[in-house]
Write a protein that holds these residues in place. Structure first.
Motif, PDB file in Angstrom:
ATOM      1  N   ARG A  66     -12.263  -6.660  -4.786  1.00  0.00           N
ATOM      2  CA  ARG A  66     -11.128  -7.253  -4.089  1.00  0.00           C
ATOM      3  C   ARG A  66     -11.200  -8.787  -4.082  1.00  0.00           C
ATOM      4  NH1 ARG A  66      -6.108  -5.459  -3.341  1.00  0.00           N
ATOM      5  NH2 ARG A  66      -5.194  -6.737  -1.732  1.00  0.00           N
ATOM      6  N   THR A  94      -2.670  -3.586   7.468  1.00  0.00           N
ATOM      7  CA  THR A  94      -3.631  -3.362   6.388  1.00  0.00           C
ATOM      8  C   THR A  94      -3.226  -2.072   5.681  1.00  0.00           C
ATOM      9  OG1 THR A  94      -5.089  -2.021   7.749  1.00  0.00           O
ATOM     10  CG2 THR A  94      -5.538  -4.408   7.686  1.00  0.00           C
ATOM     11  N   LEU A 107      -7.442 -11.733   6.149  1.00  0.00           N
ATOM     12  CA  LEU A 107      -7.579 -10.672   7.152  1.00  0.00           C
ATOM     13  C   LEU A 107      -8.708 -10.965   8.150  1.00  0.00           C
ATOM     14  CD1 LEU A 107      -6.802  -7.480   5.097  1.00  0.00           C
ATOM     15  CD2 LEU A 107      -5.799  -8.086   7.293  1.00  0.00           C
ATOM     16  N   TRP A 125       6.884 -11.883   2.506  1.00  0.00           N
ATOM     17  CA  TRP A 125       6.050 -11.750   1.296  1.00  0.00           C
ATOM     18  C   TRP A 125       6.844 -12.168   0.065  1.00  0.00           C
ATOM     19  CZ3 TRP A 125       1.032  -9.748   0.283  1.00  0.00           C
ATOM     20  CH2 TRP A 125       0.323  -9.334   1.420  1.00  0.00           C
ATOM     21  N   GLN A 144      -9.564  -3.996   4.223  1.00  0.00           N
ATOM     22  CA  GLN A 144      -9.646  -5.393   3.786  1.00  0.00           C
ATOM     23  C   GLN A 144      -8.513  -5.764   2.840  1.00  0.00           C
ATOM     24  OE1 GLN A 144     -11.946  -7.672   5.049  1.00  0.00           O
ATOM     25  NE2 GLN A 144     -12.077  -5.927   6.428  1.00  0.00           N
ATOM     26  N   ALA A 145      -7.487  -4.919   2.774  1.00  0.00           N
ATOM     27  CA  ALA A 145      -6.361  -5.202   1.883  1.00  0.00           C
ATOM     28  C   ALA A 145      -5.083  -5.130   2.700  1.00  0.00           C
ATOM     29  CB  ALA A 145      -6.323  -4.183   0.753  1.00  0.00           C
ATOM     30  N   LEU A 146      -4.221  -6.097   2.540  1.00  0.00           N
ATOM     31  CA  LEU A 146      -2.912  -6.013   3.189  1.00  0.00           C
ATOM     32  C   LEU A 146      -2.061  -5.012   2.408  1.00  0.00           C
ATOM     33  CD1 LEU A 146      -2.583  -9.744   4.150  1.00  0.00           C
ATOM     34  CD2 LEU A 146      -2.202  -7.849   5.740  1.00  0.00           C
ATOM     35  N   GLY A 202      -7.153 -11.845  -2.875  1.00  0.00           N
ATOM     36  CA  GLY A 202      -7.690 -10.553  -2.430  1.00  0.00           C
ATOM     37  C   GLY A 202      -7.277 -10.238  -0.992  1.00  0.00           C
ATOM     38  N   GLY A 203      -7.002 -11.279  -0.225  1.00  0.00           N
ATOM     39  CA  GLY A 203      -6.572 -11.112   1.169  1.00  0.00           C
ATOM     40  C   GLY A 203      -7.707 -10.891   2.155  1.00  0.00           C
ATOM     41  N   THR A 204      -8.953 -10.881   1.687  1.00  0.00           N
ATOM     42  CA  THR A 204     -10.063 -10.528   2.593  1.00  0.00           C
ATOM     43  C   THR A 204     -10.317 -11.624   3.630  1.00  0.00           C
ATOM     44  OG1 THR A 204     -11.681 -11.419   1.032  1.00  0.00           O
ATOM     45  CG2 THR A 204     -11.233  -9.066   0.894  1.00  0.00           C
ATOM     46  N   HIS A 235      -1.831 -15.630  -1.409  1.00  0.00           N
ATOM     47  CA  HIS A 235      -2.581 -14.394  -1.150  1.00  0.00           C
ATOM     48  C   HIS A 235      -3.236 -13.941  -2.437  1.00  0.00           C
ATOM     49  CE1 HIS A 235      -3.098 -10.003  -1.080  1.00  0.00           C
ATOM     50  NE2 HIS A 235      -3.408 -10.180   0.192  1.00  0.00           N
TER      51      HIS A 235
END
Ligand SMILES: Cc1cc2nc3c(=O)[nH]c(=O)nc-3n(C[C@H](O)[C@H](O)[C@H](O)COP(=O)(O)OP(=O)(O)OC[C@H]3O[C@@H](n4cnc5c(N)ncnc54)[C@H](O)[C@@H]3O)c2cc1C
Ligand code: FES
Ligand code: FES
Lengths: 159, 276
Positions: free
Chosen positions: B105, A26, B37, B8, A64-66, B32-34, B30
């Protein structure tokens, strides 16, 4: 982190820096592992706001962000807003309003307040609450934090 | 756990996507990626970041507001692209989601593909009869209604949402969500909208998300409300037709949630009647 596999250039606090990281890190982990420990890890779930940094000027939860998704963006931590050598009006206002107790949540609040006051230099109480909705503080009860934001806003206007 | 050897990709044009999808064992988009994750799927070998495609714009094209898949909830809330009531309804619904920093996000495309039961996006999109434009297997562009997109499970790994289209119309609306506190995942979201004149609905759409089947159009209640003067008694009659099932959770029982849909529908209708 010496053993992290990837080296990638990021823009942090206005400087181009090479961060060592993993592809699944992250942004919070990548920043902390590379010395930006002013970014705090509270919950790792997007709930508390201790980890908030600005991406291109907007507050986001770095947990919450990669990290690699932020490589073309400008990252700003609380030390990018102000530091010991150059204390910002916002940081001064938080101290003077008595808005800091244990201090753990404060880096996130400073980063969010800076974004708020650039977007809306004269926010109402309601607008402050709405904007800071992702920042939790377990010590102060928020009243003095709202006071601090208003104090900073009035000083920035005068300046 | 997401893999450390995750690869990536940062395409700058949509036509770079098919080759990545073809060559990677299991690639995922991908945004926001929330959600990625939260779920951390170990099976994913590559992430295709959609941030470089310029899909974060919001524009009105004369008949619809066209919202790029990479627009965040806050991009939508702050957008001045349209003054249409349909767009204002979406803005009102999204303003209740999560917190300010999370709304910076989470994206429209990621939320639609993710389709979480707590999503604040699904109920307004269904009530507004939105359309979804996506690239099938990353290639040919297709347009379908949001209910077909969800119903036919088109959010497959290889279908890439490009934009969502909201018809621009003048309507009345109210949006509600059940949650204990403002910053909490909603247990359900309710969206009510329609053409209303002289104290009665000419047409009305009521959509609910968060149910066992993920979402429902409350067709019986819509029928009761159409063409008759809106009153407390009519609102109660409409609420009494609601038959939806929820799963219980740590905060609320299934029956409680089902009962609250009727309460919130009556609130929404009172709000609409009071505004006009
Ligand atoms: C603390 C917290 C609170 C939240 N509260 C709420 C709330 O109250 N209300 C609410 O509505 N939401 C809420 N959310 C957001 C929600 O739970 C999801 O995390 C979010 O909607 C996912 O969006 P994203 O852009 O981050 O998607 P991502 O995580 O990037 O992607 C989600 C899925 O969609 C796929 N995908 C992404 N973009 C596309 C595309 N264009 N086409 C096809 N597939 C795609 C991905 O491969 C992945 O499978 C919250 C999130 C957090 C972290
Ligand atoms: S550590 Fe990121 S929100 Fe709590
Ligand atoms: S000052 Fe202690 S959590 Fe805010």
């Amino acid at each position: 982190m010496a053993d992290a596999k990837i080296r990638e250039v990021f823009t942090v606090n206005g400087q181009e820096v090479t961060l060592a990281l993993e592809a699944n890190d992250t942004l919070l982990t990548a920043l902390r592992n590379n010395g930006y420990t002013e970014v705090k890890n509270g919950c790792s779930e997007g709930q508390c706001g201790a980890c908030i940094v600005q991406l291109d000027g907007r507050p986001v939860n770095s947990c919450q962000a990669l990290a690699l998704s932020a490589k073309k963006k400008k990252i700003t931590t609380s030390k990018g807003i102000g530091n010991y050598a150059r204390v910002s009006v916002i940081q001064e206002a938080y101290v003077e309003a008595g808005a800091v107790q244990c201090g753990f949540c404060i880096p996130g609040f400073i980063v969010t307040t800076d974004a708020l006051l650039r977007e809306n230099p004269n926010p109402s109480d309601e607008e402050i609450r709405f904007y800071l909705s992702g920042n939790l503080c377990r010590c102060t009860g928020y009243v003095k934090i709202i006071d601090a934001v208003k104090l900073a806003a009035s000083r920035m206007k005068k300046a | 756990m997401l893999r450390k050897d995750l690869r990536w990709f940062f395409p700058e044009k949509p036509d770079e996507i098919p080759a990545i999808l073809k060559n990677e064992a299991k690639a995922a988009f991908h945004a926001g990626g929330t959600s990625i994750l939260r779920t951390k799927p170990e099976s994913i070998t590559a992430l295709i970041d959609l941030g470089g495609l310029g899909w974060n714009t919001i524009r009105a094209d004369g008949s619809a507001v066209v919202i790029g898949a990479m627009a965040t909830f806050n991009d939508v809330i702050k957008s001045t692209a349209s003054k249409a009531a349909t767009f204002r309804m979406l803005q009102a619904a999204l303003a209740r989601a999560a917190s300010n920093s999370v709304r910076n996000r989470i994206t429209i495309g990621g939320s639609l593909a993710d389709y979480a039961p707590w999503s604040d996006l699904i109920a307004p999109l269904v009530a507004l009869e939105a359309d979804v434009v996506y690239l099938e297997d990353g290639k040919g562009e297709k347009k379908v209604s949001v209910t077909d997109f969800i119903g036919k499970k088109l959010a497959k790994e290889k279908n890439c949402i490009r934009e969502v289209r909201i018809p621009e119309k003048e309507i009345v609306f109210a949006v509600k969500r059940l949650a204990r506190t403002a910053f909490e995942y909603g247990m359900f979201s309710l969206a009510v909208c329609g053409k209303y004149s002289g104290g009665a609905f000419e047409s009305v759409a009521i959509a609910l998300s968060g149910t066992k089947d993920r979402y429902a159009r409350l067709a019986e209640a819509e029928k009761v409300l159409t063409g008759k003067p809106l009153s407390d008694a009519l609102a109660r009659e409409a609420a009494d037709t609601i038959k939806v099932e929820f799963a219980p959770d740590v905060n609320f029982g299934a029956e409680y949630k089902a009962n609250m849909v009727g309460v919130y529908l009556r609130d929404a209708l009172a709000e609409i009647a009071g505004r006009k």
